[in-house]
Write a protein that holds these residues in place. Sequence first.
Motif, mmCIF file in Angstrom:
data_model
loop_
_atom_site.group_PDB
_atom_site.id
_atom_site.type_symbol
_atom_site.label_atom_id
_atom_site.label_comp_id
_atom_site.label_asym_id
_atom_site.label_seq_id
_atom_site.Cartn_x
_atom_site.Cartn_y
_atom_site.Cartn_z
ATOM 1 N N LEU A 32 -33.031 18.695 12.275
ATOM 2 C CA LEU A 32 -33.853 17.496 12.417
ATOM 3 C C LEU A 32 -32.971 16.288 12.698
ATOM 4 C CD1 LEU A 32 -36.390 17.536 9.414
ATOM 5 C CD2 LEU A 32 -36.979 17.660 11.829
ATOM 6 N N ILE A 33 -33.441 15.430 13.586
ATOM 7 C CA ILE A 33 -32.880 14.094 13.736
ATOM 8 C C ILE A 33 -34.008 13.104 13.463
ATOM 9 C CG2 ILE A 33 -31.869 12.400 15.308
ATOM 10 C CD1 ILE A 33 -30.571 14.700 16.820
ATOM 11 N N MET A 34 -33.863 12.312 12.408
ATOM 12 C CA MET A 34 -34.850 11.290 12.068
ATOM 13 C C MET A 34 -34.330 9.938 12.521
ATOM 14 S SD MET A 34 -35.495 13.958 10.046
ATOM 15 C CE MET A 34 -34.160 13.855 8.876
ATOM 16 N N CYS A 35 -35.075 9.260 13.354
ATOM 17 C CA CYS A 35 -34.668 7.975 13.924
ATOM 18 C C CYS A 35 -35.299 6.839 13.120
ATOM 19 C CB CYS A 35 -35.126 7.857 15.366
ATOM 20 S SG CYS A 35 -34.794 9.304 16.395
ATOM 21 N N SER A 36 -34.504 5.847 12.766
ATOM 22 C CA SER A 36 -35.078 4.702 12.049
ATOM 23 C C SER A 36 -35.940 3.847 12.967
ATOM 24 C CB SER A 36 -33.974 3.843 11.434
ATOM 25 O OG SER A 36 -33.210 3.177 12.421
ATOM 26 N N GLY A 37 -35.631 3.870 14.281
ATOM 27 C CA GLY A 37 -36.346 3.040 15.242
ATOM 28 C C GLY A 37 -35.475 1.905 15.737
ATOM 29 N N SER A 38 -35.953 1.209 16.740
ATOM 30 C CA SER A 38 -35.200 0.115 17.351
ATOM 31 C C SER A 38 -36.025 -1.167 17.340
ATOM 32 C CB SER A 38 -34.832 0.460 18.803
ATOM 33 O OG SER A 38 -34.000 1.603 18.859
ATOM 34 N N GLN A 39 -35.331 -2.286 17.451
ATOM 35 C CA GLN A 39 -36.012 -3.572 17.595
ATOM 36 C C GLN A 39 -36.813 -3.581 18.896
ATOM 37 O OE1 GLN A 39 -34.350 -6.017 14.265
ATOM 38 N NE2 GLN A 39 -36.149 -6.097 15.525
ATOM 39 N N VAL A 40 -38.010 -4.115 18.848
ATOM 40 C CA VAL A 40 -38.880 -4.199 20.025
ATOM 41 C C VAL A 40 -39.076 -5.673 20.372
ATOM 42 C CG1 VAL A 40 -41.153 -3.678 20.957
ATOM 43 C CG2 VAL A 40 -40.036 -2.056 19.420
ATOM 44 N N TYR A 41 -38.910 -5.988 21.650
ATOM 45 C CA TYR A 41 -39.004 -7.376 22.091
ATOM 46 C C TYR A 41 -40.437 -7.743 22.470
ATOM 47 C CZ TYR A 41 -33.941 -7.744 22.183
ATOM 48 O OH TYR A 41 -32.624 -7.796 21.815
ATOM 49 N N TYR A 42 -40.777 -8.989 22.194
ATOM 50 C CA TYR A 42 -42.047 -9.521 22.671
ATOM 51 C C TYR A 42 -42.066 -9.501 24.201
ATOM 52 C CZ TYR A 42 -42.995 -11.463 17.995
ATOM 53 O OH TYR A 42 -43.236 -11.617 16.661
ATOM 54 N N TYR A 43 -43.241 -9.349 24.744
ATOM 55 C CA TYR A 43 -43.397 -9.331 26.200
ATOM 56 C C TYR A 43 -42.907 -10.646 26.805
ATOM 57 C CZ TYR A 43 -45.783 -8.959 30.736
ATOM 58 O OH TYR A 43 -46.073 -8.914 32.068
ATOM 59 N N LEU A 44 -42.042 -10.541 27.812
ATOM 60 C CA LEU A 44 -41.495 -11.686 28.543
ATOM 61 C C LEU A 44 -40.748 -12.657 27.627
ATOM 62 C CD1 LEU A 44 -44.413 -12.514 31.016
ATOM 63 C CD2 LEU A 44 -42.377 -11.123 31.428
ATOM 64 N N ASP A 45 -40.083 -12.117 26.607
ATOM 65 C CA ASP A 45 -39.390 -12.973 25.649
ATOM 66 C C ASP A 45 -38.089 -12.295 25.254
ATOM 67 O OD1 ASP A 45 -38.815 -14.992 23.861
ATOM 68 O OD2 ASP A 45 -40.749 -14.912 22.839
ATOM 69 N N ASP A 46 -37.208 -13.059 24.586
ATOM 70 C CA ASP A 46 -35.945 -12.468 24.132
ATOM 71 C C ASP A 46 -35.845 -12.446 22.613
ATOM 72 O OD1 ASP A 46 -35.621 -15.147 23.638
ATOM 73 O OD2 ASP A 46 -33.666 -15.337 24.631
ATOM 74 N N SER A 47 -36.982 -12.557 21.935
ATOM 75 C CA SER A 47 -37.026 -12.390 20.490
ATOM 76 C C SER A 47 -37.836 -11.146 20.149
ATOM 77 C CB SER A 47 -37.614 -13.628 19.806
ATOM 78 O OG SER A 47 -38.923 -13.875 20.269
ATOM 79 N N THR A 48 -37.645 -10.637 18.947
ATOM 80 C CA THR A 48 -38.190 -9.331 18.599
ATOM 81 C C THR A 48 -39.301 -9.438 17.561
ATOM 82 O OG1 THR A 48 -36.536 -9.014 16.854
ATOM 83 C CG2 THR A 48 -35.986 -8.202 19.058
ATOM 84 N N TYR A 49 -40.128 -8.404 17.561
ATOM 85 C CA TYR A 49 -41.089 -8.228 16.477
ATOM 86 C C TYR A 49 -40.338 -7.945 15.175
ATOM 87 C CZ TYR A 49 -44.775 -7.553 20.010
ATOM 88 O OH TYR A 49 -45.661 -7.717 21.043
ATOM 89 N N PRO A 50 -40.932 -8.240 14.018
ATOM 90 C CA PRO A 50 -40.317 -7.803 12.760
ATOM 91 C C PRO A 50 -40.106 -6.289 12.765
ATOM 92 C CG PRO A 50 -42.096 -9.356 12.329
ATOM 93 C CD PRO A 50 -42.159 -9.022 13.788
ATOM 94 N N PHE A 51 -38.959 -5.856 12.305
ATOM 95 C CA PHE A 51 -38.614 -4.433 12.374
ATOM 96 C C PHE A 51 -39.222 -3.678 11.199
ATOM 97 C CE2 PHE A 51 -35.628 -0.931 11.293
ATOM 98 C CZ PHE A 51 -35.891 -0.137 12.401
ATOM 99 N N ARG A 52 -39.858 -2.555 11.506
ATOM 100 C CA ARG A 52 -40.387 -1.647 10.495
ATOM 101 C C ARG A 52 -39.800 -0.260 10.742
ATOM 102 N NH1 ARG A 52 -45.321 -3.205 7.846
ATOM 103 N NH2 ARG A 52 -44.958 -5.363 7.217
#
Length: 438
Positions: free
Chosen positions: A33-53
Amino acid sequence: MAQKSLAELYGRHLQEVMARADRALIAGGYQGLIMCSGSQVYYYLDDSTYPFRPNPRYRAWLPDTSPDCFVVYRPGRRPKLVFTQPDDYWYLPPERPEGYWVGHFDLEIVRSPAELRKAAGRVRWAVLGEPGPATEGLGDYDPPAVTGPLDYSRAIKSPYEIECMALATVAGVRAHRAAEQAFRAGGSEYDIHLAYCRAAGAREEELPYNNIIGFDRHAAVLHYQVLDRERPAGVKSFLIDAGAQHAGYACDITRTYSAEPGDFQELVRAVDAAQQKLAARVLPGVDYRDIHLEAHRSIAGILVAHGIVSCTPEAAVETGLTSVFFPHGIGHLLGLMVHDASGFAAAPDGGTREKPAGHPYLRLTRDLEPGFAVTIEPGIYFIDSLLEAARADGRGRAIDWKRVEALRPFGGIRIEDNVVAQPGAPRNLTREAFAAAN
């Protein structure tokens, strides 16, 4: 819970998580198994990210909250944590992990998630998480033969998980008490939200879900989300549905308050009494659907006793009149997700247990087992659209509209506790924490 005890419980928890993984891998024909924590996701047309979960399937293994990290596991071996600590001056990189859980992993610090490939080797992997460049081509993403059994078994919480939820509940109850004080002191919905976050010791994005804080008619909106900045004159009622987290595990608590004594306060007490009786039914072997149906019978009795409807309780249930005032399910599984996974599963290898006819919003249909953590949240609401539908289809003939008009300005009532099924009496984490806080 002392840190040493939590550490001891975690070791046993991880052994159970690994045993579940072993069984799922054998069933699915995978080697690891490889369990991924996930990556930061950026707002559409922006350079800031959603809060990471973090991915909850990753957090079932460890309480880490860092993006672009991976648990790599093969049966018979110690799990490895590939921990990404980038060389970055725009954002503060995550610190090297420490704590009671770290010693259970082989820790490999990398500067880029792409370095996972060196740790992976040539193995038939099941990759749990969203596809990304670091895992592309390494294996199959979220194969149902693996995720089905793992999600199904996650409903049974280990002692470690239950104590994490108990600690989350202590924080949540502390914050709920601060919220009530802010309400009594004249705060607005937004003021109460700030008081809640401060008492919980959490930034808004660190809460398990957006706080529901509603005065008066706003309490009739089940997932009310606005948070008015100004407090209107003559506030009559206050509903708060808000939680907290510990090591990724959530609590989910709702309370309703009347500003003054009177009919609405008596209705709140009646719902609270019914809620405690329903919570006492959270026992191993009980079909959760039966608790939901019992909730409708309880709500029917309250509606009749308080003169809101004029038919018998049996008729109120049979005609669907109770659903006008109680339109949602009695609750759901709780854990790493507020509405935790696999609530409708018939078995680890698939299938669905159906909801009762006429009850589309119930989120759990399984038989309870020891270790199940669930919410019990009956309510009575005065929702314009549902009341008008009842008036139009004939059910309104059994409604005392004068009583409804008197109670409509209060919005509604919900009382919600978090309860664990176990041998003997259930463990009500919410009432336990409120009692300790008094």
